[in-house]
Design an enzyme around this catalytic site. Structure first.
Site, PDB file in Angstrom:
ATOM      1  N   ILE A 139     -12.061   0.666   6.520  1.00 17.31           N
ATOM      2  CA  ILE A 139     -11.919  -0.318   5.384  1.00 17.31           C
ATOM      3  C   ILE A 139     -12.492  -1.620   5.602  1.00 17.31           C
ATOM      4  O   ILE A 139     -12.757  -2.554   5.387  1.00 17.31           O
ATOM      5  CB  ILE A 139     -10.404  -0.404   4.679  1.00 17.31           C
ATOM      6  CG1 ILE A 139      -9.687  -0.961   6.024  1.00 17.31           C
ATOM      7  CG2 ILE A 139     -10.251   0.607   4.428  1.00 17.31           C
ATOM      8  CD1 ILE A 139      -8.333  -1.477   5.488  1.00 17.31           C
ATOM      9  N   ASP A 140     -12.915  -1.967   7.278  1.00 14.23           N
ATOM     10  CA  ASP A 140     -12.868  -3.177   7.761  1.00 14.23           C
ATOM     11  C   ASP A 140     -14.478  -3.783   7.286  1.00 14.23           C
ATOM     12  O   ASP A 140     -15.067  -4.356   7.224  1.00 14.23           O
ATOM     13  CB  ASP A 140     -13.354  -2.878   9.631  1.00 14.23           C
ATOM     14  CG  ASP A 140     -10.749  -3.006   9.540  1.00 14.23           C
ATOM     15  OD1 ASP A 140     -10.882  -3.076   8.970  1.00 14.23           O
ATOM     16  OD2 ASP A 140     -11.282  -3.015  10.439  1.00 14.23           O
ATOM     17  N   ARG A 175       3.893 -24.940  -2.704  1.00 11.82           N
ATOM     18  CA  ARG A 175       3.879 -24.284  -1.568  1.00 11.82           C
ATOM     19  C   ARG A 175       2.835 -23.294  -0.797  1.00 11.82           C
ATOM     20  O   ARG A 175       1.378 -23.574  -1.612  1.00 11.82           O
ATOM     21  CB  ARG A 175       4.391 -22.928  -1.299  1.00 11.82           C
ATOM     22  CG  ARG A 175       5.882 -22.863  -1.176  1.00 11.82           C
ATOM     23  CD  ARG A 175       6.854 -21.816  -1.870  1.00 11.82           C
ATOM     24  NE  ARG A 175       8.087 -21.841  -1.720  1.00 11.82           N
ATOM     25  CZ  ARG A 175       9.595 -20.902  -1.902  1.00 11.82           C
ATOM     26  NH1 ARG A 175       8.741 -20.194  -2.302  1.00 11.82           N
ATOM     27  NH2 ARG A 175      10.345 -21.061  -1.950  1.00 11.82           N
ATOM     28  N   MET A 182      -6.394  -6.950   7.174  1.00 13.25           N
ATOM     29  CA  MET A 182      -6.590  -6.615   8.297  1.00 13.25           C
ATOM     30  C   MET A 182      -8.479  -6.495   8.416  1.00 13.25           C
ATOM     31  O   MET A 182      -8.983  -7.412   7.474  1.00 13.25           O
ATOM     32  CB  MET A 182      -6.679  -5.075   7.704  1.00 13.25           C
ATOM     33  CG  MET A 182      -5.344  -4.727   7.660  1.00 13.25           C
ATOM     34  SD  MET A 182      -5.695  -2.720   7.647  1.00 13.25           S
ATOM     35  CE  MET A 182      -4.292  -2.176   8.756  1.00 13.25           C
ATOM     36  N   ARG A 184     -10.197  -6.239  12.378  1.00 13.04           N
ATOM     37  CA  ARG A 184      -9.894  -6.571  14.015  1.00 13.04           C
ATOM     38  C   ARG A 184     -11.066  -7.573  13.995  1.00 13.04           C
ATOM     39  O   ARG A 184     -11.498  -7.975  14.626  1.00 13.04           O
ATOM     40  CB  ARG A 184     -10.813  -5.090  14.722  1.00 13.04           C
ATOM     41  CG  ARG A 184      -8.462  -4.198  14.087  1.00 13.04           C
ATOM     42  CD  ARG A 184      -8.599  -2.914  14.862  1.00 13.04           C
ATOM     43  NE  ARG A 184      -8.434  -2.732  16.483  1.00 13.04           N
ATOM     44  CZ  ARG A 184      -7.931  -2.930  16.635  1.00 13.04           C
ATOM     45  NH1 ARG A 184      -6.368  -3.044  16.012  1.00 13.04           N
ATOM     46  NH2 ARG A 184      -7.369  -3.354  17.847  1.00 13.04           N
ATOM     47  N   ARG A 278       5.296 -20.242   3.338  1.00 16.71           N
ATOM     48  CA  ARG A 278       5.608 -18.687   3.714  1.00 16.71           C
ATOM     49  C   ARG A 278       4.843 -17.909   3.873  1.00 16.71           C
ATOM     50  O   ARG A 278       3.038 -18.447   3.976  1.00 16.71           O
ATOM     51  CB  ARG A 278       6.085 -18.690   1.814  1.00 16.71           C
ATOM     52  CG  ARG A 278       7.132 -19.302   1.842  1.00 16.71           C
ATOM     53  CD  ARG A 278       8.258 -18.178   1.686  1.00 16.71           C
ATOM     54  NE  ARG A 278       9.625 -19.084   1.144  1.00 16.71           N
ATOM     55  CZ  ARG A 278      10.074 -20.261   1.964  1.00 16.71           C
ATOM     56  NH1 ARG A 278       9.519 -20.822   2.597  1.00 16.71           N
ATOM     57  NH2 ARG A 278      11.177 -20.948   0.839  1.00 16.71           N
ATOM     58  N   HIS A 284      -1.334  -2.119   6.008  1.00  9.21           N
ATOM     59  CA  HIS A 284      -1.618  -1.474   5.193  1.00  9.21           C
ATOM     60  C   HIS A 284      -1.084  -0.605   4.128  1.00  9.21           C
ATOM     61  O   HIS A 284      -1.782   0.097   3.509  1.00  9.21           O
ATOM     62  CB  HIS A 284      -1.086   0.186   6.263  1.00  9.21           C
ATOM     63  CG  HIS A 284      -0.821   0.542   7.720  1.00  9.21           C
ATOM     64  ND1 HIS A 284      -0.292  -0.169   8.553  1.00  9.21           N
ATOM     65  CD2 HIS A 284      -1.474   0.890   7.972  1.00  9.21           C
ATOM     66  CE1 HIS A 284      -1.088  -0.554   9.738  1.00  9.21           C
ATOM     67  NE2 HIS A 284      -1.538   0.917   9.374  1.00  9.21           N
ATOM     68  N   LEU A 285      -1.218  -2.227   3.314  1.00  4.32           N
ATOM     69  CA  LEU A 285      -1.622  -1.094   1.089  1.00  4.32           C
ATOM     70  C   LEU A 285      -2.766  -0.947   1.341  1.00  4.32           C
ATOM     71  O   LEU A 285      -3.096  -1.045   0.518  1.00  4.32           O
ATOM     72  CB  LEU A 285      -0.943  -2.742   0.550  1.00  4.32           C
ATOM     73  CG  LEU A 285       0.869  -2.608   0.392  1.00  4.32           C
ATOM     74  CD1 LEU A 285       1.134  -3.928   0.233  1.00  4.32           C
ATOM     75  CD2 LEU A 285       1.011  -1.727  -0.597  1.00  4.32           C
ATOM     76  N   ARG A 287      -4.843  -0.034   2.852  1.00  6.39           N
ATOM     77  CA  ARG A 287      -5.448   1.610   3.608  1.00  6.39           C
ATOM     78  C   ARG A 287      -5.213   2.584   2.513  1.00  6.39           C
ATOM     79  O   ARG A 287      -5.521   3.944   2.275  1.00  6.39           O
ATOM     80  CB  ARG A 287      -4.834   1.570   4.542  1.00  6.39           C
ATOM     81  CG  ARG A 287      -5.738   1.008   6.035  1.00  6.39           C
ATOM     82  CD  ARG A 287      -6.276   1.462   6.673  1.00  6.39           C
ATOM     83  NE  ARG A 287      -5.836   3.287   7.365  1.00  6.39           N
ATOM     84  CZ  ARG A 287      -5.082   2.525   8.016  1.00  6.39           C
ATOM     85  NH1 ARG A 287      -5.169   1.466   9.103  1.00  6.39           N
ATOM     86  NH2 ARG A 287      -4.340   3.596   9.760  1.00  6.39           N
TER      87      ARG A 287
END
Ligand code: F6P
Length: 360
Positions: A139-140, A175, A182, A184, A278, A284-285, A287
């Site tokens: 996914i990255d 806010r 994700m 890396r 916040r 992982h949603l 993925r």
């Protein structure tokens, strides 16, 4: 004699894996081949289980499903397999055993679907004589040799939808929100979702950020009467003169678990701006879920092309998207290191032109 061809999925899952499996099975059976699945990556060749036969019926109705019907793992490197000896975990090379199993099952080719880690193992097995075809996945979107990987578009869509939902509540409460996505080594998900989801700040691993510059952006918005700010940060983003934020100490034989950079940034920004802040980690949603149309189509094209590669005996190669076509390139192309966002990418320039701060 009919060909016996197996497919395995390794590393972290990505939406579209099931579409690849379906295309491989359909394209293979059309050629009269017997198709098999190896469960849980290479681990499935090292236990005593038989390869799972994959007739056409086994892949009915799975194109739109996330996950992988074959299971996967990112702990299954046969070249450094964790083995407990006298109570101590040591790494052993089980690649010969794996090759023996491949031959014992009378397999003629293995289609390996994975990211750089899994493809690296595939390359080493090919060098040892196993007929391997690679299919890149993550996914990255950071695998070299292909312009895009399936799963990326779905992850970006999920992240963009999350930003769309956060906007009204951020605005209603004046806010500051920090959203961790994700990525890396590469900021593709942060950049694409941040632009599409109209974030105000996007922080990516390729551009070390200066927290003071991020705080400046918040102040600049306040001065313009915009009392809320949305920051999107890739999990692998690094502060100037700093390092990545880890969720836990790295364990032997496993990749470091990243996470926590949004919390760190939220705290620092709350202190610097005094704003109610916040944070949210999408994790992982990104993925999960059904692959988007783009990812389904790319995955089906990759799967069908992988079977053509087997038919043409292009072992040691992987399928890759080089628009407009799916082509074949050596698997080693994927092992040249993470394909990050180039600093002269037009998508980065787009972000700057839209007034989005990049923390530099
Ligand atoms: O490489 C894909 C990826 O989703 C990264 O973005 C993330 O850091 C990693 O996998 C998470 O891995 P795991 O599922 O092992 O926590």
């Amino acid at each position: 004699m009919t060909m016996r061809v197996a497919i395995t999925t390794g590393g972290g899952d990505a939406p579209g894996l099931n579409a690849v499996i379906r295309a491989v099975v359909l394209a293979g059976t059309r050629r009269g081949w017997s198709m098999f699945g190896i469960r849980r990556g290479f681990a499935g060749l090292l236990d005593d289980a038989e390869p799972t036969p994959l007739p056409r019926e086994a892949v009915r109705g799975i194109t739109h499903l996330g996950g992988t019907i074959l299971g996967t793992t990112n702990r299954g490197n046969p070249f450094s397999w964790p083995t407990v000896r006298d109570g101590v975990t040591v790494e052993t090379d089980r690649s010969d055993e794996l090759l023996d199993a491949f031959r014992r099952h009378r397999l003629d080719a293995l289609i390996v679907v994975g990211g750089d880690g899994t493809l690296g193992i595939g390359q080493r097995l090919w060098e040892k004589g196993m007929p391997v075809i690679g299919v890149p996945k993550t996914i990255d979107n950071d695998v070299s040799g292909t312009v895009v990987t399936f799963g990326f578009d779905t992850a970006v869509t999920t992240a963009t939808e999350a930003l769309d939902k956060l906007h009204p509540t951020a605005e209603a409460h004046d806010r500051l929100f920090v959203v961790e996505v994700m990525g890396r080594h590469a900021g593709w998900i942060a950049l694409h979702s941040g632009i599409a989801g109209t974030a105000d700040v996007i922080l990516i691993p390729e551009i070390p950020y200066d927290i003071a510059k991020v705080a400046d952006k918040v102040h600049e918005r306040e001065a313009a009467g915009r009392n809320f700010t949305i920051v999107v940060v890739a999990e692998g983003a690094i502060p100037k003169d700093g390092t990545v934020t880890l969720k836990e100490e790295q364990r032997a034989g496993q990749a470091a678990r990243l996470g926590g950079v949004a919390e760190r940034i939220a705290q620092e920004l709350a202190e610097r701006t005094g704003k109610e802040t916040r944070m949210l980690t999408l994790g992982h949603l990104q993925r999960g879920g059904s692959p988007t149309t783009f990812d389904r189509l790319l995955a089906l094209r990759f799967g069908a092309a992988a079977v053509r590669a087997v038919a043409e005996k292009r072992f040691g190669q992987m399928v890759a998207l080089q628009p407009p076509n799916v082509v074949f390139v050596p698997i080693t192309e994927a092992l040249r290191g993470s394909r990050g966002v180039p600093l002269d990418a037009d998508v980065l320039r787009t972000a700057r032109d839209l007034g989005i701060a990049l923390g530099d």
